[in-house]
Design an enzyme around this catalytic site. Sequence first.
Site, PDB file in Angstrom:
ATOM      1  N   TYR A 141       0.854  -1.224  -0.079  1.00 49.62           N
ATOM      2  CA  TYR A 141      -0.040  -0.045  -0.135  1.00 49.62           C
ATOM      3  C   TYR A 141       0.704   1.108  -0.083  1.00 49.62           C
ATOM      4  O   TYR A 141       0.694   2.131  -0.901  1.00 49.62           O
ATOM      5  CB  TYR A 141      -0.823   0.092   1.077  1.00 49.62           C
ATOM      6  CG  TYR A 141      -1.548   1.280   1.486  1.00 49.62           C
ATOM      7  CD1 TYR A 141      -2.487   1.875   0.554  1.00 49.62           C
ATOM      8  CD2 TYR A 141      -1.362   2.085   2.546  1.00 49.62           C
ATOM      9  CE1 TYR A 141      -3.217   3.239   0.821  1.00 49.62           C
ATOM     10  CE2 TYR A 141      -2.239   3.237   2.685  1.00 49.62           C
ATOM     11  CZ  TYR A 141      -3.014   3.625   1.942  1.00 49.62           C
ATOM     12  OH  TYR A 141      -3.444   4.873   2.082  1.00 49.62           O
ATOM     13  N   LYS A 145       1.753   4.131  -3.092  1.00 50.11           N
ATOM     14  CA  LYS A 145       1.369   5.689  -2.707  1.00 50.11           C
ATOM     15  C   LYS A 145       2.671   6.558  -2.978  1.00 50.11           C
ATOM     16  O   LYS A 145       2.624   7.610  -3.766  1.00 50.11           O
ATOM     17  CB  LYS A 145       1.040   5.826  -1.458  1.00 50.11           C
ATOM     18  CG  LYS A 145      -0.556   5.418  -1.193  1.00 50.11           C
ATOM     19  CD  LYS A 145      -1.512   6.325  -1.846  1.00 50.11           C
ATOM     20  CE  LYS A 145      -3.001   6.006  -1.522  1.00 50.11           C
ATOM     21  NZ  LYS A 145      -4.194   6.874  -2.194  1.00 50.11           N
ATOM     22  N   ASN A 170      -3.203   9.190  11.120  1.00 54.54           N
ATOM     23  CA  ASN A 170      -4.520   8.501  11.400  1.00 54.54           C
ATOM     24  C   ASN A 170      -5.863   9.169  11.073  1.00 54.54           C
ATOM     25  O   ASN A 170      -6.525   9.906  12.192  1.00 54.54           O
ATOM     26  CB  ASN A 170      -4.402   7.590  12.575  1.00 54.54           C
ATOM     27  CG  ASN A 170      -3.513   6.526  12.444  1.00 54.54           C
ATOM     28  OD1 ASN A 170      -2.228   6.665  12.295  1.00 54.54           O
ATOM     29  ND2 ASN A 170      -4.120   5.029  12.679  1.00 54.54           N
ATOM     30  N   GLY A 284       3.277  -5.645  10.499  1.00 51.93           N
ATOM     31  CA  GLY A 284       3.527  -4.612   9.787  1.00 51.93           C
ATOM     32  C   GLY A 284       3.375  -3.396  10.601  1.00 51.93           C
ATOM     33  O   GLY A 284       3.222  -2.231  10.056  1.00 51.93           O
TER      34      GLY A 284
END
Length: 336
Positions: A141, A145, A170, A284
């Site tokens: 991901y 990006k 977040n 992760g």
Amino acid sequence: MTILVTGGAGYIGSHTVLYLKEKGESVVVLDNLITGHRQSVLNNIPFYMGSLHDEELLHYICQNHNIEAIIHFAANSLVGESVKEPLSYYENNVSGTLSLLKVMNKNNIKKLVFSSTAAVYGEPKHVPIQEEDHAIPTNPYGETKLAIEKMLHWAEKAYGIKSVSLRYFNAAGADPEGRIGEEHHPETHLIPIVLQTALGQRNKINVFGDDYPTPDGTCIRDYVHVMDLADAHYCALEKIRNENEGGVYNLGNGKGFSVKEVIETCREVTQREIKVETSPRRPGDPAVLVASSQKARDELKWLPKHPDLKDIITHAWNYHAKQSHQNKKRNVQFVK
Ligand code: UFG
């Protein structure tokens, strides 16, 4: 002139569309509705259900709506899923953005605000994280990006497309007026899961690891209100409009809260019992992610209006409680 918002029916996209309308902007939305919700976009906003890969449709929208700028949210955005299905992340995120840039170029559209992420940094060497710190993603991901950010850099050099990449930390909270909020199916994010537990839609919240090198052993994150993110997109657009210049910016409040602190604040806001169980670490997850957003404050003139975690959770709670009430009336069953 109109702004095209791709992924405008998603969580951050739909809040940004609402905000842009409040600022008096003309907006068109494109969303494939795989994770977005049609009801998150007002009926009087032109809406196209379709894919970024459909260059003919993109071209049609640009031609028919006098598009000045694009705010680009449409993407797959789950870290865990990206590890399992990296190729679909490259296809949807990188190849989808490539189509968008080709159509922008063909239509002489030179302004883009891009939805990037803190996941580009990977495991940070120090906090708060600054934009010039090493970006070494630890999942597909973040890689996709970062690849797009690099593509945008070269697209500016070659074609003069000015872009701002916004690296969110977040995202949390909901429209303070409760019109829209966070709706992922299935939900993986901490705050909505804790609030669903408070509402009895889940039995407990699993805390993924309490043996991290942090004061209470749980991961620390920088929570930023979704409406403040919406405002940052508007500020970014204004910067490109006024200065014809782009850049890369972190968006966070610069203050970290542990998973346990978030749960405690949810108890305070909801006044409900929230059962907690500790489970193994989620692969992760970095121990601490906190942003320095000084650059966004200085250059985009971005000033978050809801930096307080309690306000962020209160707005999310108002939305979730209202939804739960409506679902009960409609007798909707929840999959736990
Ligand atoms: N967590 C739990 N239990 C849960 C859900 C989450 O303990 O049921 C923990 C996670 O382990 C993490 C923290 O709560 O430590 C926050 O997790 P979220 O899933 O809410 O958010 P992330 O930090 O994993 O992800 C966010 C964005 C991503 C972005 C990432 C950058 O949602 O898009 O930050 O690292 F890539």
